[in-house]
Enzyme design. Structure first.
Site, PDB file in Angstrom:
ATOM      1  N   ASP A   1       0.839  -1.207   0.000  1.00  0.00           N
ATOM      2  CA  ASP A   1       0.000   0.000   0.000  1.00  0.00           C
ATOM      3  C   ASP A   1       0.875   1.259   0.000  1.00  0.00           C
ATOM      4  O   ASP A   1       0.370   2.379  -0.093  1.00  0.00           O
ATOM      5  CB  ASP A   1      -1.013  -0.010   1.151  1.00  0.00           C
ATOM      6  CG  ASP A   1      -0.367  -0.059   2.526  1.00  0.00           C
ATOM      7  OD1 ASP A   1       0.878  -0.086   2.611  1.00  0.00           O
ATOM      8  OD2 ASP A   1      -1.114  -0.069   3.522  1.00  0.00           O
TER       9      ASP A   1
ATOM     10  N   LYS B   1      -1.063  -9.557   3.133  1.00  0.00           N
ATOM     11  CA  LYS B   1      -0.301  -9.060   4.286  1.00  0.00           C
ATOM     12  C   LYS B   1      -1.206  -8.214   5.169  1.00  0.00           C
ATOM     13  O   LYS B   1      -1.976  -7.395   4.665  1.00  0.00           O
ATOM     14  CB  LYS B   1       0.901  -8.232   3.824  1.00  0.00           C
ATOM     15  CG  LYS B   1       1.723  -7.679   4.995  1.00  0.00           C
ATOM     16  CD  LYS B   1       3.066  -7.132   4.554  1.00  0.00           C
ATOM     17  CE  LYS B   1       3.012  -5.736   3.999  1.00  0.00           C
ATOM     18  NZ  LYS B   1       2.524  -4.709   4.940  1.00  0.00           N
TER      19      LYS B   1
ATOM     20  N   GLU C   1       9.396  -4.492  10.382  1.00  0.00           N
ATOM     21  CA  GLU C   1       9.755  -3.176   9.827  1.00  0.00           C
ATOM     22  C   GLU C   1      10.261  -2.231  10.915  1.00  0.00           C
ATOM     23  O   GLU C   1       9.714  -2.180  12.033  1.00  0.00           O
ATOM     24  CB  GLU C   1       8.542  -2.538   9.122  1.00  0.00           C
ATOM     25  CG  GLU C   1       8.892  -1.142   8.583  1.00  0.00           C
ATOM     26  CD  GLU C   1       7.927  -0.563   7.565  1.00  0.00           C
ATOM     27  OE1 GLU C   1       6.927  -1.218   7.232  1.00  0.00           O
ATOM     28  OE2 GLU C   1       8.196   0.565   7.100  1.00  0.00           O
TER      29      GLU C   1
END
Ligand code: KIV
Length: 270
Positions: A51, A119, A188
């Site tokens: 995204d 995801k 992340e």
């Protein structure tokens, strides 16, 4: 000096990815269209239709306004361009607020695209929802640490896993997601020690972005790694080429040649 590694020569599946843990680092990049996806085919094991396209391609300040329609369109394009990597659909903000909504939207992903996994951002609080999806045949890539879909609630982006307490909480999240049935976890924006300890604590692969070298694989956003996204550059981004300069140089030459009536020369004329 980098080692020379073979290209991808067969279709990558969830099983292929699971089996790479502890054997070979997994490579993943984002892609948003067929043109670039076809260049990435044979080069990486996984492609994420992230995204992040809302920022790099739509020009928004964050990912939060990406929609299911937008993500479906781009994933169809990527699936048309790349045939070998395992393609992951990034569930946009607001598309998995409840188990029912997540079931409906992920079923739509499988019926309208050839993506093989979706995801979902979130830790232990998403475990029940992820288990429901896995029980219904959806392959899940989880995503913990810095979660871009939380940027407005968090008031910005910040590196995670800075204290022992935070590291233990991230490990608990990772274990809950593994238990729920996720087959990969994206880590992340966290200290490398946190990523290393999470990677050791779970038996499924971890894929890092801004999480150091000790994960089971790496992912980068393609427009960052090839130097096209110029709004900002995070510390963890290595730019493998200066794409923006290449494009500007090419366009400058084109402009000069058109204005100077050099292009099209006889070579390019019927
Ligand atoms: O949207 C995206 O590109 C991502 C990566 C940063 C992992 O989620």
């Amino acid at each position: 000096m980098s080692i020379q590694t073979p290209k991808i020569d067969r279709a990558v599946t969830v099983k292929t990815i699971r089996n790479l843990k502890g054997k070979e680092p997994i490579t993943m990049v984002t892609a948003y269209d067929a043109l670039f996806a076809s260049l990435f085919d044979e080069e990486v094991e996984m492609i994420l239709v992230g995204d992040s396209l809302n920022m790099s391609f739509l020009g928004k300040d964050d990912t939060l306004s990406a929609t299911m329609d937008q993500m479906i369109y781009h994933t169809q394009a990527v699936c048309n361009g790349a045939k070998l990597p395992l393609i992951v659909f990034d569930m946009p903000f607001g598309s998995y607020m409840s188990i029912d909504q997540a079931l409906q939207n992920t079923a739509r992903v499988y019926s309208q695209t050839d993506a093989q996994a979706v995801k979902i951002e979130g830790g232990a609080e998403r475990a029940e929802l992820i288990k429901a999806l896995v029980d219904n045949g959806i392959a899940i890539v989880a995503h913990i640490g810095l979660m871009p879909q939380h940027v407005r609630a968090d008031g910005g982006y910040s590196v995670k896993g800075k204290s022992e307490e935070e590291i233990l909480s991230l490990i608990a999240d990772a274990k809950a997601l593994e238990e729920a049935g996720a087959f990969v976890i994206v880590l992340e924006g966290m200290k490398s020690e946190a990523a290393r300890r999470i990677t050791e604590a779970v038996s499924i692969p971890t894929i890092g972005i801004g999480a150091g070298v000790d994960t089971d694989g790496q992912v980068l956003v393609w427009s960052d790694m090839f130097g096209f996204f110029e709004k900002f550059k995070a510390k963890f981004v290595k730019q493998y080429i200066d794409g923006a300069t290449l494009i500007r140089d090419g366009l400058e030459q084109y402009r000069n040649e058109v204005k100077g009536r050099e292009f099209p020369s006889s070579e390019y004329t019927y």
